[in-house]
Enzyme design. Sequence first.
Site, PDB file in Angstrom:
ATOM      1  N   ASN A 184      11.967  38.728  -5.048  1.00 14.64           N
ATOM      2  CA  ASN A 184      11.579  39.972  -4.391  1.00 14.64           C
ATOM      3  C   ASN A 184      12.683  40.992  -4.589  1.00 14.64           C
ATOM      4  O   ASN A 184      13.852  40.638  -4.672  1.00 14.64           O
ATOM      5  CB  ASN A 184      11.380  39.736  -2.883  1.00 14.64           C
ATOM      6  CG  ASN A 184      10.987  41.005  -2.146  1.00 14.64           C
ATOM      7  OD1 ASN A 184      10.124  41.779  -2.612  1.00 14.64           O
ATOM      8  ND2 ASN A 184      11.591  41.256  -0.998  1.00 14.64           N
ATOM      9  N   HIS A 227      14.353  44.316  -2.728  1.00 11.59           N
ATOM     10  CA  HIS A 227      14.405  44.919  -1.387  1.00 11.59           C
ATOM     11  C   HIS A 227      15.397  46.086  -1.433  1.00 11.59           C
ATOM     12  O   HIS A 227      16.508  45.932  -1.955  1.00 11.59           O
ATOM     13  CB  HIS A 227      14.846  43.869  -0.364  1.00 11.59           C
ATOM     14  CG  HIS A 227      14.836  44.389   1.026  1.00 11.59           C
ATOM     15  ND1 HIS A 227      13.669  44.618   1.725  1.00 11.59           N
ATOM     16  CD2 HIS A 227      15.845  44.769   1.846  1.00 11.59           C
ATOM     17  CE1 HIS A 227      13.959  45.099   2.918  1.00 11.59           C
ATOM     18  NE2 HIS A 227      15.275  45.199   3.020  1.00 11.59           N
ATOM     19  N   SER A 253      18.665  44.930  -3.523  1.00 13.74           N
ATOM     20  CA  SER A 253      18.960  43.509  -3.772  1.00 13.74           C
ATOM     21  C   SER A 253      17.727  42.834  -4.351  1.00 13.74           C
ATOM     22  O   SER A 253      16.602  43.157  -3.968  1.00 13.74           O
ATOM     23  CB  SER A 253      19.307  42.786  -2.463  1.00 13.74           C
ATOM     24  OG  SER A 253      20.332  43.445  -1.751  1.00 13.74           O
ATOM     25  N   ASP A 303      13.022  38.554   3.757  1.00 18.35           N
ATOM     26  CA  ASP A 303      14.157  39.166   3.055  1.00 18.35           C
ATOM     27  C   ASP A 303      15.439  38.340   3.207  1.00 18.35           C
ATOM     28  O   ASP A 303      16.544  38.894   3.143  1.00 18.35           O
ATOM     29  CB  ASP A 303      14.391  40.612   3.549  1.00 18.35           C
ATOM     30  CG  ASP A 303      13.167  41.494   3.340  1.00 18.35           C
ATOM     31  OD1 ASP A 303      12.470  41.321   2.321  1.00 18.35           O
ATOM     32  OD2 ASP A 303      12.897  42.352   4.199  1.00 18.35           O
TER      33      ASP A 303
HETATM   34  C1  GAR Z   1      10.612  49.818  -3.899  1.00 16.97           C
HETATM   35  O1  GAR Z   1      11.598  50.717  -3.476  1.00 16.97           O
HETATM   36  C2  GAR Z   1      10.898  48.430  -3.362  1.00 16.97           C
HETATM   37  O2  GAR Z   1      12.251  48.112  -3.290  1.00 16.97           O
HETATM   38  C3  GAR Z   1      10.301  48.537  -1.983  1.00 16.97           C
HETATM   39  O3  GAR Z   1       9.104  49.252  -2.163  1.00 16.97           O
HETATM   40  C4  GAR Z   1       9.256  50.144  -3.265  1.00 16.97           C
HETATM   41  C5  GAR Z   1       8.108  49.923  -4.217  1.00 16.97           C
HETATM   42  O4  GAR Z   1       8.097  50.901  -5.225  1.00 16.97           O
HETATM   43  N1  GAR Z   1      10.060  47.236  -1.444  1.00 16.97           N
HETATM   44  C6  GAR Z   1      10.142  46.954  -0.144  1.00 16.97           C
HETATM   45  O5  GAR Z   1      10.411  47.785   0.701  1.00 16.97           O
HETATM   46  C7  GAR Z   1       9.855  45.506   0.209  1.00 16.97           C
HETATM   47  N2  GAR Z   1      10.147  45.255   1.575  1.00 16.97           N
HETATM   48  P1  GAR Z   1       7.268  50.671  -6.571  1.00 16.97           P
HETATM   49  O6  GAR Z   1       5.833  50.329  -6.147  1.00 16.97           O
HETATM   50  O7  GAR Z   1       7.330  51.999  -7.262  1.00 16.97           O
HETATM   51  O8  GAR Z   1       7.926  49.561  -7.318  1.00 16.97           O
END
Ligand code: GAR
Length: 197
Positions: free
Chosen positions: A108, A110, A137, A146
């Site tokens: 994942n 995060h 991360s 997480d």
């Molecule tokens: C990213 O910033 C990722 O790190 C976050 O959602 C966004 C997805 O963007 N993930 C989380 O918050 C997970 N808890 P994307 O759809 O453009 O990859």
Amino acid sequence: MSKRVAILISGGGSNMVALAQSMTDDHPARPVLVLANSADAGGLEKAADMGIATAVVDHRPYGQDRAAFEAKLSKTLAAHNPDIICLAGFMRVLTAGFTSQWQDQMLNIHPSLLPKYKGLNTHARAIEAGDSEAGCSVHQVTAELDGGPILGQARVPLLASDTPETLAARVLPLEHQLYPAVLRRFAAGDATMVNLP
Ligand code: GAR
């Protein structure tokens, strides 16, 4: 033989695109499925444009029945026989039943320097805390939200003028570097920590 990678998304899928684009040439893995929990996820069309199989398992019809949703999720994943599952902006909390089924196969990304700021609103919380740096991360997924072993981190200085939006705009391009770098190592059987920059 290449490792088979399934990527789970909920939204625009920019990390999914970065991962998929990285898996070429001598990369030890290839994308075999992009799965979203909503048909509205913008990343689905991007995946289809890249020639990757797509699937939707909508969580909404399952209501509070997480086990039934996850059973369908697992069944859909299993049909594509993935070696590795990458959560890339997949915004559903997964129970121990699901994470144990795919143990040691799931990553994942995060948007915080874990173990700080598990959960949501990570950038706002880093600003609120007066931190001097922020980042993202990549970790292995366990039953603890997480909380699995960290495989890579990327850092940016946190500026006095930062808002959650400006910080997210600086961190996201780093996510696009970090996640492919970690996936490449992980797919090759190497769990050495990646540190960026
Ligand atoms: C990213 O910033 C990722 O790190 C976050 O959602 C966004 C997805 O963007 N993930 C989380 O918050 C997970 N808890 P994307 O759809 O453009 O990859």
